[in-house]
Every structure is written in structure tokens, then in C-alpha cells.
Design a protein around this motif. Structure first.
Motif, short mmCIF file in Angstrom:
data_model
loop_
_atom_site.label_atom_id
_atom_site.label_comp_id
_atom_site.label_asym_id
_atom_site.label_seq_id
_atom_site.Cartn_x
_atom_site.Cartn_y
_atom_site.Cartn_z
N GLU A 199 0.87 -1.18 0.00
CA GLU A 199 0.00 0.00 0.00
C GLU A 199 0.90 1.23 0.00
N TRP A 200 1.31 1.61 -1.20
CA TRP A 200 2.42 2.56 -1.35
C TRP A 200 2.06 3.97 -0.87
N ASP A 201 0.92 4.48 -1.22
CA ASP A 201 0.59 5.86 -0.85
C ASP A 201 0.49 6.05 0.66
N ILE A 248 12.19 3.64 -1.39
CA ILE A 248 11.81 2.32 -1.92
C ILE A 248 10.33 2.32 -2.31
N CYS A 249 9.48 2.86 -1.44
CA CYS A 249 8.04 2.87 -1.72
C CYS A 249 7.72 3.69 -2.97
N ILE A 250 8.37 4.82 -3.12
CA ILE A 250 8.12 5.64 -4.31
C ILE A 250 8.56 4.88 -5.57
N TYR A 251 9.72 4.23 -5.48
CA TYR A 251 10.18 3.46 -6.64
C TYR A 251 9.21 2.31 -6.95
N GLN A 252 8.77 1.60 -5.93
CA GLN A 252 7.83 0.50 -6.16
C GLN A 252 6.49 1.02 -6.69
N LYS A 253 6.12 2.21 -6.29
CA LYS A 253 4.91 2.82 -6.83
C LYS A 253 5.08 3.08 -8.32
N SER A 254 6.30 3.49 -8.74
CA SER A 254 6.56 3.71 -10.17
C SER A 254 6.49 2.40 -10.95
N GLU A 261 11.28 11.06 -8.34
CA GLU A 261 10.87 11.47 -6.99
C GLU A 261 11.53 10.62 -5.91
N CYS A 262 11.90 9.40 -6.24
CA CYS A 262 12.52 8.54 -5.21
C CYS A 262 14.00 8.85 -5.02
N LEU A 263 14.62 9.49 -6.02
CA LEU A 263 16.08 9.69 -5.98
C LEU A 263 16.54 10.53 -4.78
N PRO A 264 15.89 11.66 -4.47
CA PRO A 264 16.39 12.44 -3.33
C PRO A 264 16.42 11.63 -2.02
N PHE A 265 15.47 10.74 -1.85
CA PHE A 265 15.42 9.94 -0.62
C PHE A 265 16.52 8.89 -0.59
N TRP A 270 21.44 0.85 0.25
CA TRP A 270 20.85 1.76 -0.73
C TRP A 270 21.39 1.54 -2.14
N ALA A 271 22.52 0.82 -2.28
CA ALA A 271 23.18 0.74 -3.60
C ALA A 271 22.29 0.09 -4.65
N TYR A 272 21.68 -1.05 -4.34
CA TYR A 272 20.90 -1.77 -5.35
C TYR A 272 19.66 -0.98 -5.80
N PRO A 273 18.80 -0.51 -4.87
CA PRO A 273 17.63 0.24 -5.36
C PRO A 273 18.00 1.54 -6.07
N LEU A 274 19.08 2.17 -5.65
CA LEU A 274 19.51 3.40 -6.34
C LEU A 274 19.98 3.07 -7.74
N TYR A 275 20.69 1.98 -7.90
CA TYR A 275 21.13 1.53 -9.21
C TYR A 275 19.93 1.22 -10.11
N GLN A 276 18.92 0.56 -9.56
CA GLN A 276 17.72 0.24 -10.32
C GLN A 276 17.00 1.49 -10.78
N ALA A 277 16.96 2.50 -9.91
CA ALA A 277 16.30 3.75 -10.28
C ALA A 277 17.04 4.43 -11.43
N TYR A 278 18.37 4.49 -11.35
CA TYR A 278 19.14 5.11 -12.43
C TYR A 278 19.06 4.27 -13.71
N TYR A 279 18.94 2.96 -13.55
CA TYR A 279 18.77 2.10 -14.72
C TYR A 279 17.45 2.40 -15.42
N ALA A 280 16.40 2.61 -14.62
CA ALA A 280 15.10 2.94 -15.19
C ALA A 280 15.15 4.27 -15.92
N LEU A 281 16.02 5.17 -15.50
CA LEU A 281 16.17 6.48 -16.15
C LEU A 281 17.25 6.48 -17.23
N GLN A 282 17.93 5.30 -17.40
CA GLN A 282 19.03 5.16 -18.37
C GLN A 282 20.12 6.20 -18.15
#
Length: 417
Positions: free
Chosen positions: A306-308, A333-339, A367-371, A387-399
Motif C-alpha cells: 500500500e504505497w501511498d 523504496i516505496c516511491i520506486y515501487q509505486k513507479s 521522486e525517489c532519488l532524493p530519498f 541503498w546501492a541496489y535500489p539506487l542503481y535500479q532507479a538510475y537504470y530505469a532512467l538510463q
């Protein structure tokens, strides 16, 4: 001749049997200070005969042990007189006899209270016991201390428990001027504490409640009560009783972190997100500035995807403590999973996604990156959160290959993900 001989022997045996009186015989032995002989002789009479006869037998039993006690006590007192040659004192026998004398008195009084054939109660022993044992409580306390020093904990507990029950016993219950000593609740604490140490949890709970009747000892009593109730929880009902008690104490003492931490421990091991969420919701209502309660509420929503509401709860925790690393990380993490959930929702049946929808997803990823970056800043060694893995996934999603390369230098294993 043989017939007359047999009849004579039978008559003699009957006469002998009729002449036997264990109580009288035991009394004679007591007068000779033959204590062991008196006790063994009296034994058959303790459970035979009418209630009045058993009351008399137990009364004598009390006399025997009381005399054993007083003889040892008198010897100990004489040893304190200057110029007197010290005599051996059997302190174990002394305090053991003190206990048994009072136990026998209670048994005698119980039988003496039973009505006779005419329905009348003629208690002929109680007044004597009231006189003899009025100051006996201090002896039972001393006996408990002595047994405790010998590490005879069962005997220590027995002696102290008899003392604590003395005022409310039938013998003294109606004696209006029988006062409890100032150390009464201290002994209740010792019984509760020792019972807990001996893993007699139900008994520890009982005497902790007694100790808590003294306002000066409420905190000490609650200390034992909490842990005894926790360790005594064998059934679901026991557990609920423990948890409800902790909640009551927490509501009465909201600034005492111990109660809150005990509840955190309970719900973290319960593995029931719905129950944890309900409690966390109650908790933030009770103490809105409790950052951990907001964190737990966020975590409960997070575990239910329940992300929100999770993001909202983590946001409250971060408002209270802007450097709350775990809440900051989980919020990212929640913001990324919401995406990710949004992408699944907007994707075409073949897995492709329209450019406009992809942009919406990427905006949410940003929006998840600043956190996640703040978590990285606060916890560079990744001791509190990885934090390394989820941050890497976020940047991967943004290429964002530059950021990906930067993170790969920190953690080479990310190249394989």
C-alpha cells in the motif's frame, strides 16, 4: 485349654489397643524432649478420628515443633550473653520448626472450625495460637532470609509466603489490631523476584500484584510483572493478557519508552501486518510525535504494498526527524515501487508503453532519488540500509549510465544485475 488361651490373648490385644492414645503418648515424649519420638508417635492421629480429635492432634504437632524452635532460639540467645560458653545451634532445624509449627497451627485451626455433631463450632485452639504466634511473622521472615543465604530457595519461598499470608489467615483475620510490619511489601517483592528467578512465573505475577499495592514499590513490581507475564504466556489468552497489560501501562505512562519498546518487540515477532498496522495507528494517535510509531505504520503499509499510505507515514516520521535514515530509505523504496506498479498499469498487453506514459513513470522514479541519495549520504557504509541496489535500479530505469557506472565502482556486483 487352647480355646481359653486364644480368648485371653485376644482380650489382651484389645485391651492394649484400647489403651493406646497417640496424642497422650506423644505428649509424654514431648515432655521428655524426645521430639522425633513424639512426632512419629503422633503421626497416625493427624488424619484419623473426628474433626475435634484431629484438631487436638495438629495442635500438639504445633506444640512439638514450637518447642524445637524455642529451644534452638534460646540457645542462640544465650550464646550472645558475655561469659557464656557458646553452645551449638542448628539454625536449619530452628527455622524449619518455626515454619512447621505455624503450618500445624493452621491445620489445627481448620479442623477446629468444623461443626460438631450438633452443628456447633467450638474452636478451642485459636485464642492460644493468636497469643503464641502474634510475633511469629518476624521469625518467618528471618527464616526465609537464612534459607535464601543457603540457596535453599524453596524453603525461603515457603517461609516468606507463610509470613505474607499470616495477617489474612483465619487465625488473625478478625484480630483488628494485628498490624503488618513496614517491611511487608519488601518481602512481597523478594517473593516475586525469587519466584521469577525460579521460573515460577504465575507465582511471580501473584506476588508482584501484591507488592504493587505499595505506591512506593509500583515501579519495581511492574518490572517483574511485565517480564513474568511475558515469560508465562503459554496460551493465546496469556499473550493477550500480557499485551493488554503493557498497553494499559503504556497509555498511563506514554513517556516511558520501555512499554513502547515491549510492544514493538511483540508486534515485530507476531508476523501479522494487519495487527501491527492497527496498533501503529493507535500509537500515532496517542503520541503524534513518536517517529518510530510512524515508521512502523509506514512499514506495515509497505508490507501490504500500500504505497501511498506508506509514503505518507514515512513522510511523517521524516518530518519529526529529517535524518531518520531507515524512514528516508524506505520512503524512497516505496516511491520506486509505486513507479513499478504504475508502469505495469500503463503498459500495453505486449509489454510496450506509450512515450507519454513512460514519462509519467520516469517522473515518479525521479521522486525517489532524493530519498535514496539522502540515505546514501547518511549511511555511506550501508550499515543501516543497502541503498546501492535500489539506487542503481532507479538510475537504470532512467538510463543514467554515468550514475550507474559510479555505483558499479562502489559495488561491482551491480554489473551482474
Amino acid at each position: 485349654m487352647k480355646k481359653f488361651l486364644m480368648m485371653a490373648l485376644m482380650a489382651a490385644s484389645v485391651t492394649t489397643a484400647l489403651a493406646q492414645d497417640p496424642v497422650k503418648d506423644a505428649r509424654k515424649l514431648l515432655n521428655k524432649n524426645d521430639f522425633s519420638g513424639a512426632i512419629s508417635t503422633l503421626a497416625p492421629a493427624l488424619n484419623d478420628g473426628t474433626a475435634a480429635q484431629k484438631a487436638a492432634a495438629w495442635n500438639l504437632q504445633s506444640d512439638i515443633y514450637y518447642k524445637v524452635f524455642t529451644q534452638q532460639q534460646e540457645t542462640a540467645l544465650r550464646n550472645n550473653v558475655p561469659g557464656q560458653a557458646p553452645q551449638p545451634v542448628d539454625s536449619v532445624a530452628m527455622y524449619d520448626a518455626a515454619v512447621k509449627a505455624w503450618e500445624a497451627a493452621l491445620q489445627s485451626d481448620e479442623y477446629a472450625q468444623q461443626p460438631d455433631d450438633k452443628g456447633k463450632v467450638k474452636n478451642r485452639v485459636r485464642s492460644g495460637f493468636q497469643t503464641r504466634f502474634r510475633q511469629h511473622g518476624g521469625t518467618l521472615v528471618q527464616g526465609g532470609q537464612y534459607f535464601y543465604q543457603l540457596q535453599q530457595y524453596d524453603n525461603a519461598l515457603k517461609s516468606w509466603k507463610l509470613y505474607l499470608a499470616m495477617k489474612d489467615s483465619p487465625i488473625f483475620a478478625e484480630v483488628s489490631d494485628y498490624q503488618r510490619e513496614p517491611f511487608y511489601y519488601d518481602i512481597a517483592y523478594y517473593v516475586s523476584f525469587l519466584s521469577y528467578q525460579q521460573e515460577l512465573y504465575a507465582q511471580a505475577i501473584e506476588y508482584a500484584h501484591l507488592c504493587a499495592q505499595d505506591p512506593a514499590k509500583v515501579d519495581e513490581a511492574n518490572e517483574i510483572l511485565l517480564f513474568a507475564m511475558k515469560d508465562n504466556a503459554r496460551t493465546h489468552e496469556d499473550t493477550l493478557q500480557y499485551v493488554n497489560y503493557v498497553k494499559e501501562q503504556h497509555q498511563a505512562n506514554p513517556t516511558n519508552e520501555r512499554f513502547f519498546n515491549l510492544l514493538v518487540d511483540y508486534y515485530s515477532h507476531l508476523q501479522d501486518n494487519d495487527a501491527m498496522l492497527q496498533w501503529a495507528t493507535e500509537e500515532v494517535a496517542l503520541i503524534p510525535q513518536n517517529k518510530m510509531a510512524w515508521y512502523i505504520k509506514g512499514y506495515s503499509h509497505m508490507m501490504k504494498s500500500e504505497w501511498d499510505p506508506a509514503i505518507e507515514a514515512y513522510g511523517k516520521a521524516i518530518e519529526i526527524d529529517p535524518d531518520y535514515t531507515e524512514a528516508i530509505f524506505n520512503n524512497g523504496i516505496c516511491i520506486y515501487q509505486k513507479s513499478r506498479a504504475l508502469q505495469d498499469q500503463l503498459a500495453n498487453p505486449d509489454g510496450t508503453i506509450a512515450p507519454a506514459n513512460k514519462q509519467r513513470v520516469q517522473e515518479l522514479v525521479r521522486e525517489c532519488l532524493p530519498f535514496l541519495e539522502k540515505a546514501r549520504q547518511l549511511d555511506p557504509a550501508r550499515e543501516k540500509c543497502n541503498w546501492a541496489y535500489p539506487l542503481y535500479q532507479a538510475y537504470y530505469a532512467l538510463q543514467d549510465t554515468a550514475k550507474m557506472t559510479e555505483l558499479e565502482a562502489i559495488d561491482p556486483s551491480l554489473r551482474n544485475d
